[in-house]
Scaffold this motif. Sequence first.
Motif, PDB file in Angstrom:
ATOM      1  N   PRO A  83       0.803  -1.232   0.000  1.00 52.88           N
ATOM      2  CA  PRO A  83       0.000   0.000   0.000  1.00 52.88           C
ATOM      3  C   PRO A  83       0.836   1.282   0.000  1.00 52.88           C
ATOM      4  CG  PRO A  83      -0.984  -1.613   1.467  1.00 52.88           C
ATOM      5  CD  PRO A  83       0.371  -2.147   1.067  1.00 52.88           C
ATOM      6  N   PRO A  84       1.887   1.412   0.843  1.00 50.68           N
ATOM      7  CA  PRO A  84       2.662   2.654   0.772  1.00 50.68           C
ATOM      8  C   PRO A  84       3.427   2.811  -0.551  1.00 50.68           C
ATOM      9  CG  PRO A  84       3.277   1.398   2.744  1.00 50.68           C
ATOM     10  CD  PRO A  84       2.240   0.621   2.012  1.00 50.68           C
ATOM     11  N   ARG A  85       3.835   1.699  -1.167  1.00 47.54           N
ATOM     12  CA  ARG A  85       4.489   1.823  -2.480  1.00 47.54           C
ATOM     13  C   ARG A  85       3.496   2.339  -3.516  1.00 47.54           C
ATOM     14  NH1 ARG A  85       8.522  -2.941  -4.232  1.00 47.54           N
ATOM     15  NH2 ARG A  85       8.764  -1.522  -5.995  1.00 47.54           N
ATOM     16  N   PHE A  86       2.271   1.858  -3.444  1.00 46.87           N
ATOM     17  CA  PHE A  86       1.220   2.355  -4.335  1.00 46.87           C
ATOM     18  C   PHE A  86       0.995   3.845  -4.079  1.00 46.87           C
ATOM     19  CE2 PHE A  86      -3.206   3.246  -5.414  1.00 46.87           C
ATOM     20  CZ  PHE A  86      -3.300   2.721  -6.685  1.00 46.87           C
ATOM     21  N   ALA A  87       0.984   4.232  -2.808  1.00 45.03           N
ATOM     22  CA  ALA A  87       0.810   5.643  -2.457  1.00 45.03           C
ATOM     23  C   ALA A  87       1.944   6.489  -3.053  1.00 45.03           C
ATOM     24  CB  ALA A  87       0.760   5.810  -0.938  1.00 45.03           C
ATOM     25  N   GLN A  88       3.151   5.953  -3.097  1.00 51.10           N
ATOM     26  CA  GLN A  88       4.259   6.670  -3.720  1.00 51.10           C
ATOM     27  C   GLN A  88       4.005   6.855  -5.212  1.00 51.10           C
ATOM     28  OE1 GLN A  88       7.466   7.762  -2.073  1.00 51.10           O
ATOM     29  NE2 GLN A  88       5.779   7.742  -0.607  1.00 51.10           N
ATOM     30  N   ALA A  89       3.405   5.842  -5.849  1.00 50.31           N
ATOM     31  CA  ALA A  89       3.080   5.951  -7.277  1.00 50.31           C
ATOM     32  C   ALA A  89       2.000   7.017  -7.499  1.00 50.31           C
ATOM     33  CB  ALA A  89       2.624   4.596  -7.817  1.00 50.31           C
ATOM     34  N   VAL A  90       1.025   7.081  -6.602  1.00 50.38           N
ATOM     35  CA  VAL A  90       0.000   8.121  -6.706  1.00 50.38           C
ATOM     36  C   VAL A  90       0.649   9.493  -6.528  1.00 50.38           C
ATOM     37  CG1 VAL A  90      -2.093   9.061  -5.642  1.00 50.38           C
ATOM     38  CG2 VAL A  90      -1.869   6.589  -5.973  1.00 50.38           C
ATOM     39  N   GLY A  91       1.543   9.615  -5.554  1.00 46.99           N
ATOM     40  CA  GLY A  91       2.269  10.870  -5.359  1.00 46.99           C
ATOM     41  C   GLY A  91       3.062  11.248  -6.595  1.00 46.99           C
ATOM     42  N   LEU A  92       3.677  10.254  -7.225  1.00 47.46           N
ATOM     43  CA  LEU A  92       4.433  10.496  -8.458  1.00 47.46           C
ATOM     44  C   LEU A  92       3.518  11.039  -9.554  1.00 47.46           C
ATOM     45  CD1 LEU A  92       6.926  10.311 -10.264  1.00 47.46           C
ATOM     46  CD2 LEU A  92       6.392   7.864 -10.584  1.00 47.46           C
ATOM     47  N   ALA A  93       2.315  10.480  -9.669  1.00 47.35           N
ATOM     48  CA  ALA A  93       1.372  10.955 -10.690  1.00 47.35           C
ATOM     49  C   ALA A  93       1.004  12.423 -10.444  1.00 47.35           C
ATOM     50  CB  ALA A  93       0.124  10.084 -10.699  1.00 47.35           C
ATOM     51  N   PHE A  94       0.718  12.767  -9.196  1.00 46.75           N
ATOM     52  CA  PHE A  94       0.382  14.157  -8.891  1.00 46.75           C
ATOM     53  C   PHE A  94       1.582  15.078  -9.110  1.00 46.75           C
ATOM     54  CE2 PHE A  94      -3.408  12.424  -6.951  1.00 46.75           C
ATOM     55  CZ  PHE A  94      -4.343  13.389  -7.243  1.00 46.75           C
ATOM     56  N   ALA A  95       2.775  14.613  -8.739  1.00 45.27           N
ATOM     57  CA  ALA A  95       3.970  15.435  -8.954  1.00 45.27           C
ATOM     58  C   ALA A  95       4.211  15.651 -10.446  1.00 45.27           C
ATOM     59  CB  ALA A  95       5.187  14.783  -8.297  1.00 45.27           C
ATOM     60  N   ALA A  96       3.998  14.616 -11.242  1.00 40.00           N
ATOM     61  CA  ALA A  96       4.190  14.752 -12.693  1.00 40.00           C
ATOM     62  C   ALA A  96       3.201  15.757 -13.277  1.00 40.00           C
ATOM     63  CB  ALA A  96       4.043  13.387 -13.369  1.00 40.00           C
ATOM     64  N   ILE A  97       1.952  15.672 -12.856  1.00 40.65           N
ATOM     65  CA  ILE A  97       0.950  16.626 -13.324  1.00 40.65           C
ATOM     66  C   ILE A  97       1.325  18.041 -12.892  1.00 40.65           C
ATOM     67  CG2 ILE A  97      -1.462  17.359 -13.047  1.00 40.65           C
ATOM     68  CD1 ILE A  97      -2.110  14.291 -12.820  1.00 40.65           C
ATOM     69  N   GLY A  98       1.751  18.181 -11.647  1.00 38.00           N
ATOM     70  CA  GLY A  98       2.164  19.489 -11.144  1.00 38.00           C
ATOM     71  C   GLY A  98       3.363  20.041 -11.887  1.00 38.00           C
ATOM     72  N   MET A  99       4.336  19.177 -12.207  1.00 40.01           N
ATOM     73  CA  MET A  99       5.512  19.624 -12.976  1.00 40.01           C
ATOM     74  C   MET A  99       5.098  20.149 -14.340  1.00 40.01           C
ATOM     75  SD  MET A  99       8.428  16.729 -12.127  1.00 40.01           S
ATOM     76  CE  MET A  99       8.204  16.130 -13.743  1.00 40.01           C
ATOM     77  N   VAL A 100       4.203  19.419 -14.995  1.00 45.76           N
ATOM     78  CA  VAL A 100       3.718  19.871 -16.297  1.00 45.76           C
ATOM     79  C   VAL A 100       3.087  21.255 -16.148  1.00 45.76           C
ATOM     80  CG1 VAL A 100       1.975  19.455 -18.090  1.00 45.76           C
ATOM     81  CG2 VAL A 100       3.427  17.574 -17.302  1.00 45.76           C
ATOM     82  N   GLY A 101       2.300  21.419 -15.104  1.00 46.46           N
ATOM     83  CA  GLY A 101       1.661  22.716 -14.884  1.00 46.46           C
ATOM     84  C   GLY A 101       2.669  23.828 -14.668  1.00 46.46           C
ATOM     85  N   TYR A 102       3.577  23.639 -13.722  1.00 44.03           N
ATOM     86  CA  TYR A 102       4.552  24.692 -13.423  1.00 44.03           C
ATOM     87  C   TYR A 102       5.469  24.974 -14.614  1.00 44.03           C
ATOM     88  CZ  TYR A 102       3.518  24.908  -8.410  1.00 44.03           C
ATOM     89  OH  TYR A 102       2.915  25.104  -7.194  1.00 44.03           O
ATOM     90  N   LEU A 103       5.947  23.925 -15.264  1.00 45.83           N
ATOM     91  CA  LEU A 103       6.936  24.113 -16.320  1.00 45.83           C
ATOM     92  C   LEU A 103       6.330  24.579 -17.648  1.00 45.83           C
ATOM     93  CD1 LEU A 103       9.242  21.069 -15.464  1.00 45.83           C
ATOM     94  CD2 LEU A 103       9.560  23.479 -14.841  1.00 45.83           C
ATOM     95  N   SER A 104       5.003  24.397 -17.818  1.00 44.50           N
ATOM     96  CA  SER A 104       4.370  24.846 -19.063  1.00 44.50           C
ATOM     97  C   SER A 104       3.721  26.220 -18.920  1.00 44.50           C
ATOM     98  CB  SER A 104       3.300  23.833 -19.497  1.00 44.50           C
ATOM     99  OG  SER A 104       2.186  23.897 -18.628  1.00 44.50           O
ATOM    100  N   GLY A 105       3.729  26.755 -17.712  1.00 40.38           N
ATOM    101  CA  GLY A 105       3.103  28.050 -17.492  1.00 40.38           C
ATOM    102  C   GLY A 105       1.674  27.959 -16.992  1.00 40.38           C
TER     103      GLY A 105
END
Length: 149
Positions: A83-105
């Motif tokens: 379960p915590p490894r899965f939670a890390q994958a969910v965190g990764l998905a949100f971080a990736a979405i956030g990176m796209v947002g910040y880096l694309s403007g």
Amino acid sequence: MPDRTPGTPVRVDPRGQRFAAVLTSLVLLLVLATGSGTLLAAQAVVFALGAILGLRWSPYGWLYSRLVRPRLGPPQEFEDARPPRFAQAVGLAFAAIGMVGYLSGATWLGIAASAAALTAAFLNAAFGYCLGCELYLLTVRSRTRLGHG
């Protein structure tokens, strides 16, 4: 070190998960305060290492096992690492979405994704409630009910 007997899933110290959630919360607060897509990318790497290689290979897991756990002594209980490894994958998905947002403007997207990840990390850090772990359990139950488990 994780508790493991042959044929059983890897088990981890739940105190390490809360320690990692505290550090994650601090990093995500800094991301929101600075709007730094680069800092969010660094947190994404931490999430990726925990999700892909395992929690003990995450930088936060390494810090916990080397600096904190020796001062606390052995845990009274261990928990399944899945379960915590899965939670890390969910965190990764949100971080990736956030990176796209910040880096694309699209700063609003970076803020929203970072805030969602911070909410989940804070719940774990402050209350020991792992939102991603609960999502994992719901997924497993759903698959079992549908005959895929």
